[in-house]
Design an enzyme around this catalytic site. Sequence first.
Site, PDB file in Angstrom:
ATOM      1  N   ASN A 164       0.813  -1.213   0.000  1.00 27.24           N
ATOM      2  CA  ASN A 164       0.000   0.000   0.000  1.00 27.24           C
ATOM      3  C   ASN A 164       0.856   1.276   0.000  1.00 27.24           C
ATOM      4  O   ASN A 164       0.436   2.307  -0.515  1.00 27.24           O
ATOM      5  CB  ASN A 164      -0.962   0.002   1.183  1.00 27.24           C
ATOM      6  CG  ASN A 164      -0.272  -0.112   2.518  1.00 27.24           C
ATOM      7  OD1 ASN A 164       0.501  -1.041   2.752  1.00 27.24           O
ATOM      8  ND2 ASN A 164      -0.559   0.812   3.424  1.00 27.24           N
ATOM      9  N   HIS A 171       2.319  -8.680  -0.336  1.00 25.19           N
ATOM     10  CA  HIS A 171       2.362  -7.741   0.776  1.00 25.19           C
ATOM     11  C   HIS A 171       1.384  -8.115   1.888  1.00 25.19           C
ATOM     12  O   HIS A 171       1.744  -8.111   3.069  1.00 25.19           O
ATOM     13  CB  HIS A 171       2.068  -6.324   0.282  1.00 25.19           C
ATOM     14  CG  HIS A 171       2.255  -5.282   1.343  1.00 25.19           C
ATOM     15  ND1 HIS A 171       3.487  -4.961   1.867  1.00 25.19           N
ATOM     16  CD2 HIS A 171       1.359  -4.486   1.995  1.00 25.19           C
ATOM     17  CE1 HIS A 171       3.360  -4.028   2.779  1.00 25.19           C
ATOM     18  NE2 HIS A 171       2.079  -3.714   2.891  1.00 25.19           N
ATOM     19  N   HIS A 217      -4.887  -4.728  10.353  1.00 29.31           N
ATOM     20  CA  HIS A 217      -5.113  -5.136   8.956  1.00 29.31           C
ATOM     21  C   HIS A 217      -5.835  -6.475   8.854  1.00 29.31           C
ATOM     22  O   HIS A 217      -5.613  -7.238   7.915  1.00 29.31           O
ATOM     23  CB  HIS A 217      -3.787  -5.202   8.200  1.00 29.31           C
ATOM     24  CG  HIS A 217      -3.025  -3.923   8.194  1.00 29.31           C
ATOM     25  ND1 HIS A 217      -3.553  -2.737   7.735  1.00 29.31           N
ATOM     26  CD2 HIS A 217      -1.752  -3.639   8.619  1.00 29.31           C
ATOM     27  CE1 HIS A 217      -2.648  -1.778   7.850  1.00 29.31           C
ATOM     28  NE2 HIS A 217      -1.565  -2.285   8.390  1.00 29.31           N
ATOM     29  N   HIS A 232       3.050  -6.315   5.755  1.00 28.21           N
ATOM     30  CA  HIS A 232       1.910  -5.438   6.022  1.00 28.21           C
ATOM     31  C   HIS A 232       1.638  -5.274   7.519  1.00 28.21           C
ATOM     32  O   HIS A 232       1.556  -4.148   8.018  1.00 28.21           O
ATOM     33  CB  HIS A 232       0.671  -5.962   5.297  1.00 28.21           C
ATOM     34  CG  HIS A 232      -0.432  -4.969   5.126  1.00 28.21           C
ATOM     35  ND1 HIS A 232      -0.210  -3.629   4.864  1.00 28.21           N
ATOM     36  CD2 HIS A 232      -1.794  -5.118   5.161  1.00 28.21           C
ATOM     37  CE1 HIS A 232      -1.379  -3.008   4.745  1.00 28.21           C
ATOM     38  NE2 HIS A 232      -2.339  -3.878   4.925  1.00 28.21           N
ATOM     39  N   VAL A 233       1.440  -6.368   8.242  1.00 25.38           N
ATOM     40  CA  VAL A 233       1.226  -6.319   9.686  1.00 25.38           C
ATOM     41  C   VAL A 233       2.588  -6.243  10.371  1.00 25.38           C
ATOM     42  O   VAL A 233       3.458  -7.070  10.114  1.00 25.38           O
ATOM     43  CB  VAL A 233       0.456  -7.562  10.179  1.00 25.38           C
ATOM     44  CG1 VAL A 233       0.258  -7.498  11.688  1.00 25.38           C
ATOM     45  CG2 VAL A 233      -0.887  -7.668   9.472  1.00 25.38           C
ATOM     46  N   HIS A 234       2.775  -5.288  11.268  1.00 23.16           N
ATOM     47  CA  HIS A 234       4.079  -5.056  11.894  1.00 23.16           C
ATOM     48  C   HIS A 234       4.302  -6.028  13.056  1.00 23.16           C
ATOM     49  O   HIS A 234       4.413  -5.642  14.227  1.00 23.16           O
ATOM     50  CB  HIS A 234       4.184  -3.621  12.369  1.00 23.16           C
ATOM     51  CG  HIS A 234       4.084  -2.628  11.249  1.00 23.16           C
ATOM     52  ND1 HIS A 234       3.887  -1.279  11.451  1.00 23.16           N
ATOM     53  CD2 HIS A 234       4.145  -2.786   9.899  1.00 23.16           C
ATOM     54  CE1 HIS A 234       3.833  -0.657  10.286  1.00 23.16           C
ATOM     55  NE2 HIS A 234       3.975  -1.551   9.329  1.00 23.16           N
TER      56      HIS A 234
END
Length: 267
Positions: free
Chosen positions: A20, A125, A135, A164-166
Site C-alpha cells: 500500500n 504484501h 489489517h 503489512h502487519v508489523h
Amino acid sequence: WGNMVSPLAATRPWMVGSGNHEIEQSSPNELYTSFEARFKMPSDKPVYLGAITHNPEPFVCTPSIFQSEYDYGNSYFSFDMGTVHVINLNPYSVTNSTSTQMAWLVEDLNKVDRSVTPWLVVMMHDPWYNSNKAHHDEWQTVSMKESMEEVLYTHGVNMVFSGHVHALERSYPTYKDVVDSANGIPYINIGDAGNAEGHANSYYTPSPEWSAFRDGTQYGHGELTIHNSTHAYWGWIRNVDGEAVHTDSLWLCNTAAGMRADCSGPL
C-alpha cells in the site's frame, strides 16, 4: 529509506513487491509512479495502469484497503533463485478469476519444472492468514484469498511470505483455514523488521487452530535455507539489544517430492 538500504541493496539481489505504501495516490490517475521509476523487476510486459476498482477512502496517499488495474511492470513477476521458483503477487491489483493477474499466475505456475526448481515460494504484501487485529481481513486480502488459495494449493506451493502487519505470525501447513499437515502451505507474515509506528501487538484470542507462532513485541528477520530438493529450514531471529536470538524455526519438506509438508513421512 532508499539511502538507508542502499549499502545492502548494492551488494545483494533486491527483489521488491508492491504494497500500500507504493500506491502513492497523488491523483486519481497517478499511481505507483515512484515505484515504477525507481525499481525494475523481471516483468513479462510493460506496466499497465487502468481503473481503480475498489477505494473506500478516496485520495488517501497510501490506502490500506484498495485495488486497481495494475498489471505487469513491477506489479507481479517471477524469477528463479537456484532451486527455488519465486512468484511475487500483488493484492492491490485485481485478483479475481477473470483478472489479468490470475491468468498470468496460472500460466506461470504451469510452466514451472519441479525437476529443475523443486521449490515454489510465493510472496505478497498482505497476509491471507492473520490473527492480529491490525489489517485483519481487509477487503482486497479476503478477495485475493478466495480467488487464489486453491490455485496455489493445487500447484504445490511450498511457502507463502507476506508483510503489512508489523509483527510476526507463522501458520502450520494450512488450506482454507484448516491445518493440512500433509499438503498444506505454511504462511509466514514477517512484517517485524522495524518501523517508526512500532509493533502491532494486539492479537485475537484464542489463537486460531492454524496459527503456530506469533510475536508482536520484538523486531527481527527471517532466514530461509534450502538444504536440498526435499528439505528446507526457516528460522526467525529476533533482535534484543543488538543481539540475534533464534526464537522460532520450522523444518519444511517438499510435497512435490512426495513428502508430507510437516516432514512426518511420505505422502
